[in-house]
Design an enzyme around this catalytic site. Structure first.
Site, PDB file in Angstrom:
ATOM      1  N   SER A  65      -0.606  18.120   7.584  1.00 59.27           N
ATOM      2  CA  SER A  65      -0.024  17.067   6.727  1.00 59.27           C
ATOM      3  C   SER A  65      -0.501  17.202   5.288  1.00 59.27           C
ATOM      4  O   SER A  65      -1.659  17.555   5.035  1.00 59.27           O
ATOM      5  CB  SER A  65      -0.445  15.702   7.277  1.00 59.27           C
ATOM      6  OG  SER A  65      -0.191  14.691   6.318  1.00 59.27           O
ATOM      7  N   TYR A  94       4.911  16.130   1.365  1.00 58.32           N
ATOM      8  CA  TYR A  94       5.326  14.974   0.579  1.00 58.32           C
ATOM      9  C   TYR A  94       5.179  15.425  -0.876  1.00 58.32           C
ATOM     10  O   TYR A  94       4.261  16.200  -1.190  1.00 58.32           O
ATOM     11  CB  TYR A  94       4.395  13.781   0.806  1.00 58.32           C
ATOM     12  CG  TYR A  94       4.521  13.114   2.157  1.00 58.32           C
ATOM     13  CD1 TYR A  94       5.756  12.722   2.655  1.00 58.32           C
ATOM     14  CD2 TYR A  94       3.381  12.829   2.910  1.00 58.32           C
ATOM     15  CE1 TYR A  94       5.854  12.077   3.885  1.00 58.32           C
ATOM     16  CE2 TYR A  94       3.483  12.180   4.142  1.00 58.32           C
ATOM     17  CZ  TYR A  94       4.725  11.814   4.617  1.00 58.32           C
ATOM     18  OH  TYR A  94       4.827  11.176   5.825  1.00 58.32           O
ATOM     19  N   THR A 128       9.300  16.130   5.069  1.00 54.95           N
ATOM     20  CA  THR A 128       9.519  14.841   5.749  1.00 54.95           C
ATOM     21  C   THR A 128      10.356  13.929   4.855  1.00 54.95           C
ATOM     22  O   THR A 128       9.998  13.693   3.697  1.00 54.95           O
ATOM     23  CB  THR A 128       8.158  14.187   6.081  1.00 54.95           C
ATOM     24  OG1 THR A 128       7.420  15.096   6.887  1.00 54.95           O
ATOM     25  CG2 THR A 128       8.344  12.880   6.843  1.00 54.95           C
ATOM     26  N   LYS A 144      12.238  17.129   8.474  1.00 55.22           N
ATOM     27  CA  LYS A 144      11.756  16.230   9.540  1.00 55.22           C
ATOM     28  C   LYS A 144      12.129  14.782   9.221  1.00 55.22           C
ATOM     29  O   LYS A 144      11.837  14.295   8.117  1.00 55.22           O
ATOM     30  CB  LYS A 144      10.237  16.366   9.644  1.00 55.22           C
ATOM     31  CG  LYS A 144       9.555  15.404  10.601  1.00 55.22           C
ATOM     32  CD  LYS A 144       8.089  15.790  10.778  1.00 55.22           C
ATOM     33  CE  LYS A 144       7.330  14.859  11.682  1.00 55.22           C
ATOM     34  NZ  LYS A 144       6.878  13.643  11.011  1.00 55.22           N
ATOM     35  N   HIS A 153       9.265   9.378  13.030  1.00 52.74           N
ATOM     36  CA  HIS A 153       7.889   9.312  12.544  1.00 52.74           C
ATOM     37  C   HIS A 153       6.993   8.587  13.562  1.00 52.74           C
ATOM     38  O   HIS A 153       6.075   7.856  13.203  1.00 52.74           O
ATOM     39  CB  HIS A 153       7.858   8.585  11.196  1.00 52.74           C
ATOM     40  CG  HIS A 153       6.827   9.099  10.228  1.00 52.74           C
ATOM     41  ND1 HIS A 153       7.145   9.750   9.069  1.00 52.74           N
ATOM     42  CD2 HIS A 153       5.471   9.030  10.240  1.00 52.74           C
ATOM     43  CE1 HIS A 153       6.034  10.046   8.401  1.00 52.74           C
ATOM     44  NE2 HIS A 153       5.003   9.622   9.102  1.00 52.74           N
TER      45      HIS A 153
HETATM   46  C1  LIG Z   1      -1.689   8.733  12.902  1.00 48.11           C
HETATM   47  C2  LIG Z   1      -0.414   9.420  12.531  1.00 48.11           C
HETATM   48  C3  LIG Z   1      -0.276   9.959  11.257  1.00 48.11           C
HETATM   49  C4  LIG Z   1       0.905  10.629  10.912  1.00 48.11           C
HETATM   50  N1  LIG Z   1       0.997  11.216   9.672  1.00 48.11           N
HETATM   51  C5  LIG Z   1       2.109  11.928   9.364  1.00 48.11           C
HETATM   52  C6  LIG Z   1       2.195  12.622   8.125  1.00 48.11           C
HETATM   53  O1  LIG Z   1       1.264  12.627   7.335  1.00 48.11           O
HETATM   54  N2  LIG Z   1       3.339  13.286   7.860  1.00 48.11           N
HETATM   55  C7  LIG Z   1       4.404  13.319   8.731  1.00 48.11           C
HETATM   56  O2  LIG Z   1       5.432  13.943   8.445  1.00 48.11           O
HETATM   57  N3  LIG Z   1       4.335  12.685   9.919  1.00 48.11           N
HETATM   58  C8  LIG Z   1       3.218  12.011  10.259  1.00 48.11           C
HETATM   59  N4  LIG Z   1       3.144  11.385  11.471  1.00 48.11           N
HETATM   60  C9  LIG Z   1       4.276  11.466  12.413  1.00 48.11           C
HETATM   61  C10 LIG Z   1       4.127  12.684  13.349  1.00 48.11           C
HETATM   62  O3  LIG Z   1       4.303  13.886  12.647  1.00 48.11           O
HETATM   63  C11 LIG Z   1       5.166  12.648  14.464  1.00 48.11           C
HETATM   64  O4  LIG Z   1       6.453  12.504  13.915  1.00 48.11           O
HETATM   65  C12 LIG Z   1       4.917  11.522  15.471  1.00 48.11           C
HETATM   66  O5  LIG Z   1       3.532  11.362  15.685  1.00 48.11           O
HETATM   67  C13 LIG Z   1       5.602  11.842  16.789  1.00 48.11           C
HETATM   68  O6  LIG Z   1       5.440  10.793  17.694  1.00 48.11           O
HETATM   69  P1  LIG Z   1       4.281  10.758  18.815  1.00 48.11           P
HETATM   70  O7  LIG Z   1       3.046  10.359  18.119  1.00 48.11           O
HETATM   71  O8  LIG Z   1       4.771   9.728  19.757  1.00 48.11           O
HETATM   72  O9  LIG Z   1       4.193  12.147  19.411  1.00 48.11           O
HETATM   73  C14 LIG Z   1       1.975  10.722  11.840  1.00 48.11           C
HETATM   74  C15 LIG Z   1       1.814  10.182  13.120  1.00 48.11           C
HETATM   75  C16 LIG Z   1       0.636   9.550  13.482  1.00 48.11           C
HETATM   76  C17 LIG Z   1       0.491   8.999  14.872  1.00 48.11           C
END
Ligand SMILES: Cc1cc2nc3c(=O)[nH]c(=O)nc-3n(C[C@H](O)[C@H](O)[C@H](O)COP(=O)(O)O)c2cc1C
Length: 395
Positions: free
Chosen positions: A113, A136, A162, A258, A282
């Site tokens: 990330s 980002y 994203t 994404k 997300h």
């Molecule tokens: C704690 C946390 C932080 C996240 N941070 C980002 C991020 O910085 N950038 C991003 O594109 N997605 C982020 N996501 C989304 C994840 O990339 C992903 O889309 C999502 O976790 C998928 O769902 P799941 O947790 O049920 O597997 C984050 C998810 C979580 C749980």
């Protein structure tokens, strides 16, 4: 395998979630576990998988299974990769390095990330597998040009752009727990010190790891972006379609978009020249009220066809979920919380255990379904509820 995550103590991802909850202060656990607003989408991400059921072939011997696949031209030993998860270093000291290393050892890709706490070069060096960089445009295009050049030089082979974070979702648990205070001022700024006192191992790790108040991969004119600025910076740098063509001109590697929900956006992603997209909400952290992401997959797969690769994430908690996503046409899936719980529970062995739980679950599901290779998994292995498929008039 570390004893704390070995079977029968840890048999599934819920067990890792339970251990994570025990080790983390509530403010950090809820940051991982929670979603936006009333968490309808967060829950539906998981529930939607329960509505898909299998159609196994009996009396088929499958002595071995082949999980190998290619995603974006990268050879992977598994059909799932580790999703970008921000602030991972808050979960466990050196979190990004440990997760990337575990992914590489398991033969899969890691997505770093933008909002990570470790210099990208260190993370890239930690894994012998593919590493992709999630983008980002914090700090605008000038700061981003430098960030992308750095990612290229470090050896990241794909960008994951994203497009669903124009403003951070309203994560009520975070507001109530005081995550802003924690991220803005450090442990001493937290209004609810009580939740910390019962988590000495986490505090000791956090202090030894150096406090984590900055994002070293987002270099603003004033220096690395402070944690406190995230919300404002995201709002000031919404990724739009013209940014995508700008990135396309700047980056000669692969590009993944994404955060796609609809056929219309999928068409636009193809037109912009991306190599893949992720059907994603997300993890239920942004717009509450959109459907569980697996429900949107058929519409997007049907619109895109074979033109670019379609991935999906959100709600994957066991190997059977991965098989269902592949059966509905995904090339592969991303997992976020499943590995974040493992990391929070036990560091690298926890991530390895999460990966192993999913891998073993895929193998077992395939053997019980009677299919030998992930590339042979198709719609005939699942029953899809009425109304999920485009043009389905059953309901
Ligand atoms: C704690 C946390 C932080 C996240 N941070 C980002 C991020 O910085 N950038 C991003 O594109 N997605 C982020 N996501 C989304 C994840 O990339 C992903 O889309 C999502 O976790 C998928 O769902 P799941 O947790 O049920 O597997 C984050 C998810 C979580 C749980």
């Amino acid at each position: 395998m570390a004893r704390s995550v070995a079977p029968p103590h840890v048999l599934n991802i819920s067990d890792l979630r339970r251990l994570a909850k025990r080790r983390l202060p509530r403010v950090v656990f809820d940051y991982i576990d929670g979603g936006a607003d009333t968490e309808i989408t967060l829950r539906d991400n998981v529930k939607a998988y329960e509505e898909l059921t299998f159609r196994p072939r009996g009396a088929v011997a499958i002595p071995s299974t082949d999980l190998k696949t290619t995603i974006l031209g990268a050879q992977l030993d598994l059909p799932f990769i580790l999703a970008p998860v921000g602030s991972t270093r808050l979960f466990y000291p050196n979190g990004e390095v440990l997760a990337a290393r575990a992914a590489g050892k398991a033969g899969t890709a890691y997505v770093l990330s933008t909002l990570s706490g470790t210099p990208m070069e260190q993370v890239r060096a930690a894994t012998n597998g593919p590493a992709w960089y999630q983008v980002y445009l914090c700090g605008g295009r000038d700061a981003s040009v430098k960030m992308l050049k750095r990612a290229k030089a470090a050896g990241f082979t794909a960008l994951v752009v994203t497009i669903d974070t124009g403003v951070p979702g309203l994560r009520e648990r975070d507001l109530r727990n005081g995550i802003k205070e924690l991220l803005g001022r450090g442990i001493s700024g937290l209004p609810y010190l009580g939740q910390m006192i019962t988590r000495p191992a986490w505090i000791a790790g956090m202090l030894a790891d150096g406090g984590l108040m900055k994002f070293p991969n987002v270099l603003l004119p004033s220096g690395p972006m402070p944690y406190a600025d995230v919300g404002k910076t995201l709002e000031e740098s919404v990724v739009c379609w013209d940014d995508l063509s700008w990135i396309r001109d700047l980056w000669d590697g692969k590009i993944v978009v994404k955060g796609v929900h609809t056929a219309e956006d999928a068409e636009r992603v193809v037109a912009e020249g991306a190599d893949a997209l992720v059907v994603s909400n997300h993890g239920g952290r942004q717009l509450d009220g959109v459907p569980g992401s697996i429900r949107s997959l058929p519409e997007v797969v049907s619109a895109v066809g074979n033109r670019i690769e379609v991935l999906v994430d959100g709600g994957i908690r066991n190997g059977g979920d991965v098989v269902k996503a592949l059966a509905l046409g995904a090339r592969g899936v991303l997992v976020g919380r499943a590995y974040a719980y493992g990391l929070s529970a036990a560091g690298e062995p926890g991530v390895t255990r999460a990966i192993e739980i999913l891998r073993a679950g895929i193998v077992r599901t395939m053997k019980l379904l009677g299919v030998a290779s992930v590339r042979e998994i198709n719609r005939s292995y699942i029953d899809v509820p009425a109304g999920w498929l485009p043009g389905d008039t059953r309901n």
